[in-house]
Design a protein around this motif. Structure first.
Motif, mmCIF file in Angstrom:
data_model
loop_
_atom_site.group_PDB
_atom_site.id
_atom_site.type_symbol
_atom_site.label_atom_id
_atom_site.label_comp_id
_atom_site.label_asym_id
_atom_site.label_seq_id
_atom_site.Cartn_x
_atom_site.Cartn_y
_atom_site.Cartn_z
ATOM 1 N N ALA A 21 0.647 -1.150 0.168
ATOM 2 C CA ALA A 21 0.144 0.054 0.161
ATOM 3 C C ALA A 21 0.893 1.448 0.026
ATOM 4 N N ASP A 22 1.780 1.382 0.796
ATOM 5 C CA ASP A 22 2.738 2.483 0.903
ATOM 6 C C ASP A 22 3.585 2.718 -0.602
ATOM 7 N N LEU A 23 4.146 1.727 -0.927
ATOM 8 C CA LEU A 23 4.758 1.705 -2.292
ATOM 9 C C LEU A 23 3.838 1.997 -3.373
ATOM 10 N N GLY A 24 2.556 1.519 -3.494
ATOM 11 C CA GLY A 24 1.723 1.832 -4.487
ATOM 12 C C GLY A 24 1.405 3.180 -4.444
ATOM 13 N N LEU A 25 0.786 3.612 -3.257
ATOM 14 C CA LEU A 25 0.488 5.014 -3.250
ATOM 15 C C LEU A 25 1.419 6.006 -3.267
ATOM 16 N N PHE A 26 2.646 5.812 -2.916
ATOM 17 C CA PHE A 26 3.891 6.590 -3.007
ATOM 18 C C PHE A 26 4.282 6.767 -4.731
ATOM 19 N N THR A 27 4.319 5.754 -5.238
ATOM 20 C CA THR A 27 4.214 5.635 -6.774
ATOM 21 C C THR A 27 3.340 6.283 -7.355
ATOM 22 N N TYR A 28 2.076 6.228 -7.133
ATOM 23 C CA TYR A 28 0.854 6.796 -7.940
ATOM 24 C C TYR A 28 1.229 8.569 -7.468
ATOM 25 N N LEU A 29 1.235 8.970 -6.245
ATOM 26 C CA LEU A 29 1.283 10.333 -5.851
ATOM 27 C C LEU A 29 2.574 10.939 -6.576
ATOM 28 N N ARG A 30 3.500 10.127 -6.735
ATOM 29 C CA ARG A 30 4.607 10.878 -7.480
ATOM 30 C C ARG A 30 4.618 10.868 -8.889
ATOM 31 N N GLY A 31 4.083 10.005 -9.389
ATOM 32 C CA GLY A 31 3.825 9.935 -10.792
ATOM 33 C C GLY A 31 2.375 10.707 -11.394
ATOM 34 N N PRO A 32 1.482 9.886 -11.804
ATOM 35 C CA PRO A 32 0.482 10.523 -12.267
ATOM 36 C C PRO A 32 -0.201 11.853 -11.408
ATOM 37 N N THR A 39 5.084 15.097 0.245
ATOM 38 C CA THR A 39 4.077 14.972 0.645
ATOM 39 C C THR A 39 3.515 13.459 0.385
ATOM 40 N N ALA A 40 4.012 12.936 -0.651
ATOM 41 C CA ALA A 40 3.503 11.662 -1.218
ATOM 42 C C ALA A 40 4.035 10.531 -0.142
ATOM 43 N N LYS A 41 5.458 10.742 0.516
ATOM 44 C CA LYS A 41 5.810 9.739 1.297
ATOM 45 C C LYS A 41 5.102 9.950 2.658
ATOM 46 N N ALA A 42 4.668 11.237 3.049
ATOM 47 C CA ALA A 42 3.951 11.265 4.375
ATOM 48 C C ALA A 42 2.538 10.590 4.129
ATOM 49 N N LEU A 43 1.847 10.732 3.132
ATOM 50 C CA LEU A 43 0.585 10.122 2.839
ATOM 51 C C LEU A 43 0.600 8.764 2.753
ATOM 52 N N SER A 44 1.627 8.298 1.806
ATOM 53 C CA SER A 44 1.743 6.554 1.698
ATOM 54 C C SER A 44 2.234 6.196 3.110
ATOM 55 N N PHE A 45 2.852 6.826 3.778
ATOM 56 C CA PHE A 45 3.375 6.398 5.101
ATOM 57 C C PHE A 45 2.038 6.071 6.130
ATOM 58 N N VAL A 46 1.401 7.119 6.028
ATOM 59 C CA VAL A 46 -0.033 6.958 6.641
ATOM 60 C C VAL A 46 -0.914 5.862 6.223
ATOM 61 N N ALA A 47 -1.082 5.951 4.907
ATOM 62 C CA ALA A 47 -2.004 4.663 4.371
ATOM 63 C C ALA A 47 -1.334 3.297 4.713
#
Length: 165
Positions: A21-32, A39-47
């Protein structure tokens, strides 16, 4: 011994789901999504923390009685401490020992740091969040369910997390 293996397997499964979940969300937030890295890492860490907590609360430690936001807050704190351990291992290796290659950074941060952080997270999750710490205390009406001996937690039912220790 079987109970401990199941507990470790459940903890590992929750951790793998959280990592995905962390990796997938981080990749999505940094990409598309085009979010900045912090911000991407903070949100993916919480997820990731939320997925791991849910996996442990509903799976590995489902027979414990935790209520409210305090256990989740402790879980996030334990995970932040684990992240700090990983960063500390990387900092000591890179800046303290002068091992500055990409391989050395990977070994210290993602290898040694991850191993030590996982041990800390397992201990903290088991002891502070779902164990015999304050967060794992039953509600007042359930106090008779706890053994008289201090420091001992009895799990109800069988299956994963049904150890007494």
């Amino acid at each position: 011994m079987v109970g401990r293996r199941r507990e470790l397997a459940g903890f590992a499964a929750a951790g793998l789901a959280a990592y995905a979940a962390d990796l997938g969300l981080f990749t999505y937030l940094r990409g598309p999504a085009g979010a900045d890295p912090l911000t991407a890492k903070a949100l993916s860490f919480v997820a990731g923390c939320s997925v791991a907590y849910a996996g442990n609360a509903l799976g590995t430690y489902r027979h414990t009685r935790v209520r409210g936001l305090r256990p989740y807050a402790l879980f996030v704190a334990v995970n932040l401490a684990g992240a700090a351990v990983q960063l500390l291992c990387l900092a000591v290796s890179h800046y303290g020992l002068g091992l500055t290659s990409q391989r050395a950074d990977t070994v210290s941060g993602a290898g040694i740091g991850m191993a030590l952080a996982t041990l800390l997270r397992f201990w903290g999750t088991r002891t502070l969040v779902f164990g015999n710490g304050r967060a794992g205390r039953p509600e007042r009406s359930d106090r008779n369910a706890w053994p008289a001996r201090k420091g001992r937690v009895e799990r109800t039912g069988g299956g994963v997390g049904s150890w007494t220790g």
